[in-house]
Design a protein around this motif. Structure first.
Motif, PDB file in Angstrom:
ATOM      1  N   THR A  79       0.938  -1.274   0.060  1.00 36.62           N
ATOM      2  CA  THR A  79      -0.079   0.153   0.038  1.00 36.62           C
ATOM      3  C   THR A  79       1.014   1.228  -0.042  1.00 36.62           C
ATOM      4  O   THR A  79       0.177   2.250  -0.157  1.00 36.62           O
ATOM      5  CB  THR A  79      -0.798  -0.076   1.320  1.00 36.62           C
ATOM      6  N   THR A  80       2.134   1.089   0.077  1.00 36.01           N
ATOM      7  CA  THR A  80       3.097   2.357  -0.102  1.00 36.01           C
ATOM      8  C   THR A  80       3.204   3.009  -1.426  1.00 36.01           C
ATOM      9  O   THR A  80       2.835   2.281  -2.637  1.00 36.01           O
ATOM     10  CB  THR A  80       4.481   1.866   0.109  1.00 36.01           C
ATOM     11  N   LYS A  81       2.787   4.192  -1.595  1.00 39.76           N
ATOM     12  CA  LYS A  81       2.729   4.953  -2.967  1.00 39.76           C
ATOM     13  C   LYS A  81       4.228   4.817  -3.588  1.00 39.76           C
ATOM     14  O   LYS A  81       5.110   4.650  -2.905  1.00 39.76           O
ATOM     15  CB  LYS A  81       2.660   6.229  -2.686  1.00 39.76           C
ATOM     16  N   ILE A  82       4.111   4.550  -4.997  1.00 42.66           N
ATOM     17  CA  ILE A  82       5.270   4.320  -5.466  1.00 42.66           C
ATOM     18  C   ILE A  82       6.226   5.725  -5.374  1.00 42.66           C
ATOM     19  O   ILE A  82       7.489   5.291  -5.260  1.00 42.66           O
ATOM     20  CB  ILE A  82       4.848   4.121  -7.197  1.00 42.66           C
ATOM     21  N   ASN A  83       5.730   6.725  -5.345  1.00 42.33           N
ATOM     22  CA  ASN A  83       6.464   7.860  -5.281  1.00 42.33           C
ATOM     23  C   ASN A  83       7.250   7.925  -4.004  1.00 42.33           C
ATOM     24  O   ASN A  83       8.387   8.355  -3.710  1.00 42.33           O
ATOM     25  CB  ASN A  83       5.519   9.310  -5.480  1.00 42.33           C
ATOM     26  N   THR A  84       6.677   7.591  -2.843  1.00 45.60           N
ATOM     27  CA  THR A  84       7.486   7.290  -1.547  1.00 45.60           C
ATOM     28  C   THR A  84       8.735   6.400  -1.583  1.00 45.60           C
ATOM     29  O   THR A  84       9.550   6.603  -1.142  1.00 45.60           O
ATOM     30  CB  THR A  84       6.204   6.827  -0.739  1.00 45.60           C
ATOM     31  N   ILE A  85       8.334   5.174  -2.368  1.00 46.47           N
ATOM     32  CA  ILE A  85       9.338   4.468  -2.459  1.00 46.47           C
ATOM     33  C   ILE A  85      10.571   4.896  -3.122  1.00 46.47           C
ATOM     34  O   ILE A  85      11.788   5.157  -2.784  1.00 46.47           O
ATOM     35  CB  ILE A  85       8.958   3.175  -3.097  1.00 46.47           C
ATOM     36  N   ILE A  86      10.288   5.795  -4.126  1.00 47.59           N
ATOM     37  CA  ILE A  86      11.234   6.282  -5.059  1.00 47.59           C
ATOM     38  C   ILE A  86      12.051   7.341  -4.077  1.00 47.59           C
ATOM     39  O   ILE A  86      13.310   7.377  -4.333  1.00 47.59           O
ATOM     40  CB  ILE A  86      10.673   6.847  -6.287  1.00 47.59           C
ATOM     41  N   MET A  87      11.212   8.003  -3.540  1.00 48.00           N
ATOM     42  CA  MET A  87      11.932   9.206  -2.591  1.00 48.00           C
ATOM     43  C   MET A  87      12.761   8.623  -1.413  1.00 48.00           C
ATOM     44  O   MET A  87      13.835   9.153  -1.154  1.00 48.00           O
ATOM     45  CB  MET A  87      10.885  10.186  -2.174  1.00 48.00           C
ATOM     46  N   LYS A  88      12.207   7.753  -0.696  1.00 45.35           N
ATOM     47  CA  LYS A  88      12.730   7.197   0.415  1.00 45.35           C
ATOM     48  C   LYS A  88      14.026   6.140   0.223  1.00 45.35           C
ATOM     49  O   LYS A  88      14.838   5.838   0.994  1.00 45.35           O
ATOM     50  CB  LYS A  88      12.010   6.634   1.400  1.00 45.35           C
ATOM     51  N   HIS A 119       7.922   0.647 -14.784  1.00 40.31           N
ATOM     52  CA  HIS A 119       8.788   1.932 -15.155  1.00 40.31           C
ATOM     53  C   HIS A 119       7.790   3.020 -14.731  1.00 40.31           C
ATOM     54  O   HIS A 119       7.740   3.985 -15.641  1.00 40.31           O
ATOM     55  CB  HIS A 119       8.730   1.996 -16.725  1.00 40.31           C
ATOM     56  N   CYS A 120       7.393   2.992 -13.428  1.00 45.42           N
ATOM     57  CA  CYS A 120       6.462   3.741 -12.939  1.00 45.42           C
ATOM     58  C   CYS A 120       7.285   5.145 -12.438  1.00 45.42           C
ATOM     59  O   CYS A 120       6.747   6.159 -11.999  1.00 45.42           O
ATOM     60  CB  CYS A 120       5.901   3.342 -11.894  1.00 45.42           C
ATOM     61  N   ILE A 121       8.414   4.922 -12.430  1.00 49.73           N
ATOM     62  CA  ILE A 121       9.384   6.205 -11.744  1.00 49.73           C
ATOM     63  C   ILE A 121       8.974   7.674 -12.539  1.00 49.73           C
ATOM     64  O   ILE A 121       8.907   8.462 -11.981  1.00 49.73           O
ATOM     65  CB  ILE A 121      10.723   5.678 -12.103  1.00 49.73           C
ATOM     66  N   GLY A 122       8.939   7.661 -13.850  1.00 48.14           N
ATOM     67  CA  GLY A 122       8.570   8.644 -14.540  1.00 48.14           C
ATOM     68  C   GLY A 122       7.050   9.116 -14.683  1.00 48.14           C
ATOM     69  O   GLY A 122       6.772   9.945 -15.542  1.00 48.14           O
ATOM     70  N   CYS A 123       6.236   8.183 -14.342  1.00 49.77           N
ATOM     71  CA  CYS A 123       4.797   8.450 -14.580  1.00 49.77           C
ATOM     72  C   CYS A 123       4.180   9.272 -13.467  1.00 49.77           C
ATOM     73  O   CYS A 123       4.411   9.180 -12.416  1.00 49.77           O
ATOM     74  CB  CYS A 123       4.204   6.796 -14.648  1.00 49.77           C
ATOM     75  N   GLN A 124       3.204  10.057 -14.242  1.00 49.75           N
ATOM     76  CA  GLN A 124       2.470  10.823 -13.357  1.00 49.75           C
ATOM     77  C   GLN A 124       1.634  10.145 -11.888  1.00 49.75           C
ATOM     78  O   GLN A 124       1.354  10.848 -11.034  1.00 49.75           O
ATOM     79  CB  GLN A 124       1.717  12.033 -14.024  1.00 49.75           C
ATOM     80  N   MET A 125       1.226   8.873 -12.454  1.00 49.94           N
ATOM     81  CA  MET A 125       0.803   8.190 -11.564  1.00 49.94           C
ATOM     82  C   MET A 125       1.389   7.739 -10.166  1.00 49.94           C
ATOM     83  O   MET A 125       0.764   7.292  -9.387  1.00 49.94           O
ATOM     84  CB  MET A 125      -0.031   7.032 -12.273  1.00 49.94           C
ATOM     85  N   ALA A 126       2.725   7.610 -10.419  1.00 49.03           N
ATOM     86  CA  ALA A 126       3.646   7.415  -9.344  1.00 49.03           C
ATOM     87  C   ALA A 126       3.166   8.072  -8.059  1.00 49.03           C
ATOM     88  O   ALA A 126       3.337   7.529  -7.018  1.00 49.03           O
ATOM     89  CB  ALA A 126       5.106   7.401  -9.913  1.00 49.03           C
ATOM     90  N   GLU A 127       2.683   9.235  -8.267  1.00 50.70           N
ATOM     91  CA  GLU A 127       2.507   9.960  -7.070  1.00 50.70           C
ATOM     92  C   GLU A 127       1.032   9.735  -6.212  1.00 50.70           C
ATOM     93  O   GLU A 127       1.019   9.696  -5.092  1.00 50.70           O
ATOM     94  CB  GLU A 127       2.214  11.488  -7.347  1.00 50.70           C
ATOM     95  N   PHE A 128       0.393   9.019  -7.074  1.00 48.79           N
ATOM     96  CA  PHE A 128      -0.956   8.711  -6.613  1.00 48.79           C
ATOM     97  C   PHE A 128      -1.393   7.310  -6.380  1.00 48.79           C
ATOM     98  O   PHE A 128      -1.800   6.606  -5.462  1.00 48.79           O
ATOM     99  CB  PHE A 128      -1.991   9.198  -7.353  1.00 48.79           C
ATOM    100  N   GLU A 129      -0.534   6.358  -7.035  1.00 47.52           N
ATOM    101  CA  GLU A 129      -0.691   4.616  -7.100  1.00 47.52           C
ATOM    102  C   GLU A 129       0.239   4.109  -5.960  1.00 47.52           C
ATOM    103  O   GLU A 129       1.377   4.409  -5.847  1.00 47.52           O
ATOM    104  CB  GLU A 129       0.000   4.027  -8.353  1.00 47.52           C
ATOM    105  N   THR A 130      -0.363   3.086  -5.381  1.00 46.29           N
ATOM    106  CA  THR A 130       0.225   2.350  -4.407  1.00 46.29           C
ATOM    107  C   THR A 130       1.377   1.380  -5.359  1.00 46.29           C
ATOM    108  O   THR A 130       0.980   1.100  -6.539  1.00 46.29           O
ATOM    109  CB  THR A 130      -0.602   1.429  -3.545  1.00 46.29           C
ATOM    110  N   LEU A 131       2.176   0.587  -4.679  1.00 51.35           N
ATOM    111  CA  LEU A 131       2.936  -0.236  -5.266  1.00 51.35           C
ATOM    112  C   LEU A 131       2.038  -1.436  -6.031  1.00 51.35           C
ATOM    113  O   LEU A 131       2.133  -1.890  -6.982  1.00 51.35           O
ATOM    114  CB  LEU A 131       4.040  -0.903  -4.269  1.00 51.35           C
ATOM    115  N   GLU A 132       1.168  -1.790  -5.158  1.00 51.45           N
ATOM    116  CA  GLU A 132       0.213  -2.795  -5.492  1.00 51.45           C
ATOM    117  C   GLU A 132      -0.880  -2.404  -6.801  1.00 51.45           C
ATOM    118  O   GLU A 132      -0.897  -3.238  -7.781  1.00 51.45           O
ATOM    119  CB  GLU A 132      -0.640  -2.978  -4.278  1.00 51.45           C
ATOM    120  N   GLU A 133      -1.121  -1.247  -6.620  1.00 49.64           N
ATOM    121  CA  GLU A 133      -1.874  -0.720  -7.981  1.00 49.64           C
ATOM    122  C   GLU A 133      -1.021  -0.870  -9.274  1.00 49.64           C
ATOM    123  O   GLU A 133      -1.423  -1.116 -10.251  1.00 49.64           O
ATOM    124  CB  GLU A 133      -2.605   0.474  -7.645  1.00 49.64           C
ATOM    125  N   GLY A 134       0.174   0.016  -8.957  1.00 54.00           N
ATOM    126  CA  GLY A 134       1.010  -0.263 -10.230  1.00 54.00           C
ATOM    127  C   GLY A 134       1.427  -1.690 -10.949  1.00 54.00           C
ATOM    128  O   GLY A 134       1.611  -1.625 -12.022  1.00 54.00           O
TER     129      GLY A 134
END
Length: 65
Positions: free
Chosen positions: A5-14, A29-44
């Motif tokens: 349930t961790t946001k992809i963007n949070t993983i990238i930042m931390k 390849h969610c790193i550059g995707c705008q959805m990375a800010e909103f999607e969880t790891l599971e959703e992506g």
């Protein structure tokens, strides 16, 4: 700790060291995707066709890295 349930963007930042793993081992390849800010790891991962079992294995491996 990384959860499914961790946001992809949070993983990238931390945990920037995990970016390569997400791309090369899990084809996320969610790193550059705008959805990375909103999607969880599971959703992506689900959007990229991963099963629940595969996601659980990925979360475990990411936490061991």
């Amino acid at each position: 700790m990384i959860l499914k349930t961790t946001k992809i963007n949070t993983i990238i930042m931390k945990h920037p060291r995990l970016i390569e793993t997400l791309i090369t081992e899990y084809n996320l390849h969610c790193i550059g995707c705008q959805m990375a800010e909103f999607e969880t790891l599971e959703e992506g991962a689900t959007a990229h066709g991963m099963t629940k079992a595969e996601i659980e294995k990925m979360v475990k491996k990411l936490n061991q890295s």
